[in-house]
Design a protein around this motif. Structure first.
Motif, PDB file in Angstrom:
ATOM      1  N   GLU A  84       0.831  -1.212   0.000  1.00  0.00           N
ATOM      2  CA  GLU A  84       0.000   0.000   0.000  1.00  0.00           C
ATOM      3  C   GLU A  84       0.865   1.262   0.000  1.00  0.00           C
ATOM      4  O   GLU A  84       0.571   2.233  -0.699  1.00  0.00           O
ATOM      5  N   ASP A  85       1.925   1.239   0.817  1.00  0.00           N
ATOM      6  CA  ASP A  85       2.824   2.405   0.886  1.00  0.00           C
ATOM      7  C   ASP A  85       3.504   2.646  -0.469  1.00  0.00           C
ATOM      8  O   ASP A  85       3.637   3.787  -0.911  1.00  0.00           O
ATOM      9  N   LYS A 141       2.438   1.709  -3.481  1.00  0.00           N
ATOM     10  CA  LYS A 141       1.440   2.168  -4.456  1.00  0.00           C
ATOM     11  C   LYS A 141       1.131   3.659  -4.252  1.00  0.00           C
ATOM     12  O   LYS A 141       1.130   4.453  -5.202  1.00  0.00           O
ATOM     13  N   GLN A 142       0.887   4.034  -3.005  1.00  0.00           N
ATOM     14  CA  GLN A 142       0.525   5.412  -2.707  1.00  0.00           C
ATOM     15  C   GLN A 142       1.672   6.358  -3.071  1.00  0.00           C
ATOM     16  O   GLN A 142       1.448   7.444  -3.625  1.00  0.00           O
ATOM     17  N   THR A 143       2.889   5.930  -2.793  1.00  0.00           N
ATOM     18  CA  THR A 143       4.058   6.782  -3.061  1.00  0.00           C
ATOM     19  C   THR A 143       4.259   6.971  -4.562  1.00  0.00           C
ATOM     20  O   THR A 143       4.571   8.081  -5.021  1.00  0.00           O
ATOM     21  N   ASP A 155       1.550   9.369  -5.725  1.00  0.00           N
ATOM     22  CA  ASP A 155       1.924  10.729  -5.286  1.00  0.00           C
ATOM     23  C   ASP A 155       3.019  11.300  -6.185  1.00  0.00           C
ATOM     24  O   ASP A 155       2.989  12.461  -6.584  1.00  0.00           O
ATOM     25  N   LYS A 175      -1.465  12.395   5.575  1.00  0.00           N
ATOM     26  CA  LYS A 175      -1.235  10.992   5.951  1.00  0.00           C
ATOM     27  C   LYS A 175      -1.622  10.753   7.408  1.00  0.00           C
ATOM     28  O   LYS A 175      -1.633   9.620   7.878  1.00  0.00           O
TER      29      LYS A 175
END
Lengths: 262, 262
Positions: free
Chosen positions: A50-51, A53-55, A58, B62
Motif C-alpha cells: 500500500e505504501d 502504491k501510494q508513493t 503521489d 497521511k
C-alpha cells in the motif's frame, strides 16, 4: 529552458527504521545531479504494498521527468516493488522473456535450476524492459508512464550502481540540456550567523546556490565549508559564473573578517 | 492496539543533490523506532519554500502521530523551515520570548550582540514552543496541529540529536505503548534466493519482521545477515517471540543447508 526533474524512491524497511543509512539515495541523487537533473525529492518507504502504491501515485502527480526507485526487486517475499507498481498503474505483471533469459543464464552457469523465487525476478510491469545488472541477478526495469520515465534498480548498492550506469548509457531518454558545476572552499574563525548577510548579498547578485556547511561549532571554533554551485546550458558560462562568484565572495570575507579561505 | 506512526522530513539541498548522506534521517528513524514508533516515510527535500509547504501538507494528510523535521532553523537566508511551515498551516511566525531569551543568552555570553540574522531564530509559528539546544544556538521547535505533534530540529547532527533527546524527555506527548526488539545473526554459503522460501514460511508462522540482508555476492560468496524484529505491548512477549523465531529459523537453516549461524 526547462529543468529536467527527478524523484528518487528507496524501498526497504531497513532504511525507514534507521538500521541502514540510505547511501543508495545519495548515490542516485549525486549521479543524476551530475548529468543535469534537478532532484526534487527523495522518499524512503517500507516494503509495504500500500505504501509503495501510494508513493508511486503521489510521485506521478508531481509530474517529474524521471522516477528512480531502488530496492525490492529480489527473490524474497518482501520484494514487492514491481508487483506494487504494476498494480498501482494498472499495468499488471507479466513474464518478460528477455529478463527471464538474463536470469536463467546466470543461474545455469552455476548449475542452478530456475525455482519459483528465481523466476519471480522476470515478472515485469506490462510494457517494461529489463536493464542489465552485471553485479547480480535481478535485472533493473525501465518503462514509461504518462510521459514519465521510470527506472527500478535493485537495493544492493553495487547492483544499483551498475544498473543505473547501464540505464544512463542505454535507456535514458530525458537528456537534461544543462551542465552542473560546483566549487567549494573552507574558512575558519567566522560563524555561520556572521557570514549570513554576506552570502545573502552574493546570492542576490549571482543567482547561484551558495551554502555554508558548518564543520565546527558556531561559537567555540567556527569553521565553514562554502559551496557554490549552479547549472547552465553552457558549460563555459556556468564554470565562469561559479569562479567569479567564488572570487568575489573570498574577497568580501577577507575584507570583512580578515580571514583567507583554505 | 494502535501503532504510533511517525514521518520524518529532512530539509536541505545538500542532501537532495546527494552531496551529504542523510545520517540525520537514519538517526531520527532509529531513535523513534527504538521507543516504539512505526516510521512510515522519510522524505528529503530542498530548501525551497514551495517544496517545504507542499511536503508538510502532504504529510499532514497521511495523519501520522508525529512529524519530525530536520534542517533549516539557522540564521541564513536559505533556512526556511519555520517560515514555510508557518505559511503552510496559516500559523504565521511571531517572535517567541522564551526562544529569544535562549538565543540572547548564548550570544551575550560571548559578548556578541543580537543581529537581525540571530534574532531570526526566535521567530516560531504561532503557538509553538522552543526545545532546548545544548549543542548550538537555534532552538528546536514543537507544536501541535490537527492532533499531530511536530518537532523541528536543526540540521547539524549533534544539535539535531540533542534537541531530539530533549524533546523525547520533556515534550513528547504520544507515548507508543509498544516495545520494539530485534536480534540478528549471520550465515555464510547460502544465497538469498535459496533462503527465501524458508523465511517466507517462518514469517507466516511468527508474523515478525524477518529480513535477509545480503553481505556477499549471491553466487560467488553468499553471506546473509538475518534480522528478526518486532514490537509488542509486552516486553517479555516480544523478546520471547523473537528468540523462539530465531531458534526455529537457525534449526531450519542447519537442517536444510548444513550451515550454522555465526
Amino acid at each position: 529552458m526547462e529543468m529536467a526533474i527527478a524523484e528518487i524512491i528507496t524501498i526497504g524497511n531497513e532504511v525507514v527504521i534507521g538500521r541502514t543509512i540510505n547511501t543508495n539515495a545519495s548515490h542516485i541523487a549525486w549521479r543524476l545531479t551530475s548529468i543535469g537533473f534537478m532532484v526534487k525529492r527523495i522518499i524512503a518507504i517500507r516494503d509495504d504494498e500500500e505504501d509503495i502504491k501510494q508513493t508511486i501515485v503521489d510521485s506521478i502527480r508531481k509530474n517529474p521527468n524521471l522516477i528512480v526507485t531502488s530496492g525490492g526487486l529480489g527473490p524474497t517475499y518482501d520484494d514487492k516493488t514491481l508487483e506494487s507498481i504494476g498494480n498501482a498503474l494498472n499495468l499488471g505483471l507479466e513474464i518478460n522473456q528477455e529478463a527471464l533469459a538474463m536470469i536463467k543464464e546466470k543461474y545455469s552457469k552455476k548449475g542452478l535450476p530456475l525455482t519459483e523465487e528465481r523466476e519471480k525476478m522476470a515478472y515485469l510491469p506490462h510494457g517494461a524492459m529489463p536493464v542489465r545488472n552485471d553485479e547480480g541477478i535481478a535485472p533493473g526495469v525501465t518503462f514509461e508512464y504518462k510521459g514519465i520515465q521510470f527506472l527500478c534498480t535493485p537495493g544492493v548498492p553495487r547492483e544499483m550502481e551498475n544498473v543505473l550506469e547501464n540505464f544512463i548509457l542505454t535507456h535514458l531518454k530525458v537528456k537534461p540540456n544543462v551542465f552542473y558545476y560546483e566549487e567549494s572552499f573552507t574558512i575558519k574563525g567566522v560563524g555561520e550567523s556572521s557570514l549570513a548577510s554576506v552570502i545573502k548579498e552574493i546570492v542576490k547578485k549571482y543567482n547561484l546556490y551558495v551554502k555554508s556547511h558548518p564543520k565546527g561549532r558556531e561559537l567555540l571554533d567556527p569553521e565553514l565549508e562554502i559551496q557554490i554551485a549552479g547549472s547552465s546550458p553552457s558549460r563555459d558560462k556556468i564554470v565562469d559564473l561559479v569562479k567569479s562568484c567564488r572570487k568575489e565572495l573570498e574577497e568580501k570575507i577577507k575584507e570583512k573578517f580578515g580571514v583567507s579561505p583554505q
